[in-house]
Write a protein that holds these residues in place. Sequence first.
Motif, PDB file in Angstrom:
ATOM      1  N   ALA A 293       0.609  -1.197  -0.077  1.00 18.53           N
ATOM      2  CA  ALA A 293       0.097   0.183   0.085  1.00 18.53           C
ATOM      3  C   ALA A 293       0.902   1.242  -0.013  1.00 18.53           C
ATOM      4  N   VAL A 294       1.894   1.206   0.948  1.00 11.31           N
ATOM      5  CA  VAL A 294       2.785   2.436   0.862  1.00 11.31           C
ATOM      6  C   VAL A 294       3.430   2.773  -0.461  1.00 11.31           C
ATOM      7  N   ILE A 295       4.113   1.717  -1.164  1.00 16.46           N
ATOM      8  CA  ILE A 295       4.607   1.773  -2.264  1.00 16.46           C
ATOM      9  C   ILE A 295       3.714   2.063  -3.440  1.00 16.46           C
ATOM     10  N   THR A 296       2.589   1.643  -3.548  1.00 14.32           N
ATOM     11  CA  THR A 296       1.600   2.094  -4.530  1.00 14.32           C
ATOM     12  C   THR A 296       0.951   3.609  -4.310  1.00 14.32           C
ATOM     13  N   LEU A 297       0.997   3.960  -3.040  1.00  7.73           N
ATOM     14  CA  LEU A 297       0.605   5.232  -2.717  1.00  7.73           C
ATOM     15  C   LEU A 297       1.512   6.196  -3.250  1.00  7.73           C
ATOM     16  N   PHE A 298       2.533   6.085  -3.000  1.00  7.68           N
ATOM     17  CA  PHE A 298       3.838   6.921  -3.665  1.00  7.68           C
ATOM     18  C   PHE A 298       3.556   6.848  -5.096  1.00  7.68           C
ATOM     19  N   ALA A 299       3.457   5.708  -5.810  1.00  7.39           N
ATOM     20  CA  ALA A 299       3.297   5.717  -7.233  1.00  7.39           C
ATOM     21  C   ALA A 299       2.222   6.323  -7.479  1.00  7.39           C
ATOM     22  N   PHE A 300       0.981   6.125  -6.888  1.00  7.40           N
ATOM     23  CA  PHE A 300      -0.014   6.766  -7.341  1.00  7.40           C
ATOM     24  C   PHE A 300       0.052   8.334  -7.410  1.00  7.40           C
ATOM     25  N   GLY A 301       0.639   8.905  -6.171  1.00  6.28           N
ATOM     26  CA  GLY A 301       1.029  10.466  -6.094  1.00  6.28           C
ATOM     27  C   GLY A 301       1.875  11.084  -7.473  1.00  6.28           C
ATOM     28  N   PHE A 302       2.788   9.894  -7.737  1.00  2.74           N
ATOM     29  CA  PHE A 302       3.801  10.405  -8.800  1.00  2.74           C
ATOM     30  C   PHE A 302       2.961  10.355 -10.167  1.00  2.74           C
ATOM     31  N   ALA A 303       2.209   9.441 -10.446  1.00  5.21           N
ATOM     32  CA  ALA A 303       1.649   9.405 -11.669  1.00  5.21           C
ATOM     33  C   ALA A 303       0.607  10.230 -11.832  1.00  5.21           C
ATOM     34  N   GLY A 304      -0.252  10.560 -10.649  1.00  4.05           N
ATOM     35  CA  GLY A 304      -1.366  11.369 -10.637  1.00  4.05           C
ATOM     36  C   GLY A 304      -0.945  12.913 -10.822  1.00  4.05           C
ATOM     37  N   PHE A 305       0.164  13.252 -10.172  1.00  2.00           N
ATOM     38  CA  PHE A 305       0.379  14.765 -10.424  1.00  2.00           C
ATOM     39  C   PHE A 305       1.302  14.961 -11.764  1.00  2.00           C
ATOM     40  N   ALA A 306       2.037  13.950 -12.259  1.00  5.91           N
ATOM     41  CA  ALA A 306       2.781  13.841 -13.526  1.00  5.91           C
ATOM     42  C   ALA A 306       1.638  14.306 -14.621  1.00  5.91           C
ATOM     43  N   THR A 307       0.449  14.104 -14.440  1.00  3.83           N
ATOM     44  CA  THR A 307      -0.531  14.540 -15.615  1.00  3.83           C
ATOM     45  C   THR A 307      -0.665  16.041 -15.634  1.00  3.83           C
ATOM     46  N   VAL A 308      -0.414  16.734 -14.438  1.00  7.54           N
ATOM     47  CA  VAL A 308      -0.705  18.159 -14.492  1.00  7.54           C
ATOM     48  C   VAL A 308      -0.005  19.158 -15.569  1.00  7.54           C
ATOM     49  N   PRO A 309       1.457  19.173 -15.601  1.00  7.75           N
ATOM     50  CA  PRO A 309       1.745  19.987 -16.295  1.00  7.75           C
ATOM     51  C   PRO A 309       1.647  19.854 -18.044  1.00  7.75           C
ATOM     52  N   PRO A 310       1.335  18.501 -18.410  1.00  8.72           N
ATOM     53  CA  PRO A 310       1.087  18.228 -19.653  1.00  8.72           C
ATOM     54  C   PRO A 310      -0.391  18.447 -20.077  1.00  8.72           C
ATOM     55  N   LEU A 311      -1.311  18.403 -19.149  1.00  3.53           N
ATOM     56  CA  LEU A 311      -2.860  18.593 -19.322  1.00  3.53           C
ATOM     57  C   LEU A 311      -2.845  20.197 -19.542  1.00  3.53           C
TER      58      LEU A 311
END
Length: 399
Positions: A293-311
Motif C-alpha cells: 500500500a505504501v509503495i503504491t501510494l507513492f506511485a499513485f501520487g507520482f503518476a497522478g500529478f505527472a498529468t498536471v503540467p502536460p494537461l
Amino acid sequence: MKRMPLALVALAVSAFGIGTTEFVIAGLLPEVAATFDTSVPTAGLLISIYALGVAIGAPIITAATTRLPRKTVLMSLMGLFIAGNLVSAIAPTYAVLMVGRVLAALCHGAFFGIGAVVAASVVAPERRAQAIALMFTGLTLANVLGVPFGTLLGQQLGWRSTFWAVTGLGVIAMIGLLALVPRQPGSTVGLRGELVAFRRRGVWLAFAITALGYGGVFASFTFVAPMMTEVAGFSDGAITALLIVFGVGLVLGNLYGGRLADRGLMPAIHRILTGLLVVSIVFAFTIHSQVGAVITLFAFGFAGFATVPPLQSLVMHHAPESPTLASAGNIAAFNLGNAIGAWLAGLAIGAGLGYTAPNWVAAGMVAAGLGVAILASRLEARDARRGVVAVGTARPVAG
C-alpha cells in the motif's frame, strides 16, 4: 541545464500558500467545529464551498481581467488571497469564516490559470511545460510541508494561528511577485478574442481529458485515510506520514511530467495516463498489504500529478493567441473532475462495495480520459492528413 527565471520562484511560493490554505482546513475541522459549536460535517462545508469558489471564480475573474496587465492581475489576486485568509483568522462566526474561505477560493483558479500563462511566457517554447511544472511544485510542496505543519500548528496553537501563518505567506508571495515577475500586457484580443478558443474542438477535448484523467486521482485520494486504516490496517496516527509519502510522489511526478511533456505533449499524456491507469488497478490489490500500500501510494501520487503540467500545456497549445481564459477554464476542469471523482467514489462505497471501490472508480475515470486523449490524437492526425492547419505552437503534439 539552463537556469529557470526567478519569476517562477515567486509563482511557486504563491502556489505553496494557495495550496496550503486549500487543503489544511481538512485537518482542522474538529477544532473549527468546536469553536463554533457545530458538527464536523457542517464544518466540512468549508471544503465544499472552497471548491465551488474555485470553479466559479476561475472563468469569471479571468474573463473580467483579460485586458489588464497580467502582473497586476496576479498581485491583485494575491491581495484577495491575503484578505480571505485574514478574514478567516479573525472570523467571529462560522458565517464570517465561510466568507473568508470564499474570498480565498475566488483567487485560486484565476491565479493558477494566469500564472501558467506567465510561467510559460518567461521561458523558451521547448521548456514551457517544465516552467508550468515548477510553478505547480509550490502546490505539491503544500501537501508535503504546508498541510502537515499547518495542521500541527493549528492543533497546538489553535486553528486561527494557521490562517495567520498563511496570511504571512501571502504577504511574502506578494513581495516576490512585485520584485521578480516581469511586467506583461494583458490579452491583446480582449474577452471576445479569448472566447474564440472555446469554439475549438481541441480545447474541449483537453478539458475532458483533464476532468476525467485527473478526476480519477481524487476518486481514490478522497478516501485514502479510511482505505489505509480500514483495509491496509494502519493506525490513525500513521496517516500524516502516509500523506507525506503521497506528497513526495506528487512533487517528483510533477517535475517528471513537465520534462516529459516538453519532449512530446500527446505522447507524454498517453504514457502518463496509461501509467496512472495501471497504478489505480494495482492499488485495488496492494491496499491489502501495508508494504504494498505504501509503495503504491507513492506511485499513485507520482503518476497522478505527472498529468498536471502536460494537461495544462495541452489546453494552452490549442489556444496559443488567447490562452488566458482557456487556461483558467482548465483549472475549473481539474476541480470539476475532483468533485465528480469524489462523488462517484462515495456512491460506490455507499452501495456497499467497500473501501477498495474508489480505486476501481479511479481506474474507470482514467481509462475514459485516456480514451479521449487517444481520440484527440487521431482526430489531429486525420486533420493533418487532410491538410487542415492545426491550431497550436510549433511543438509537435501528435503521437
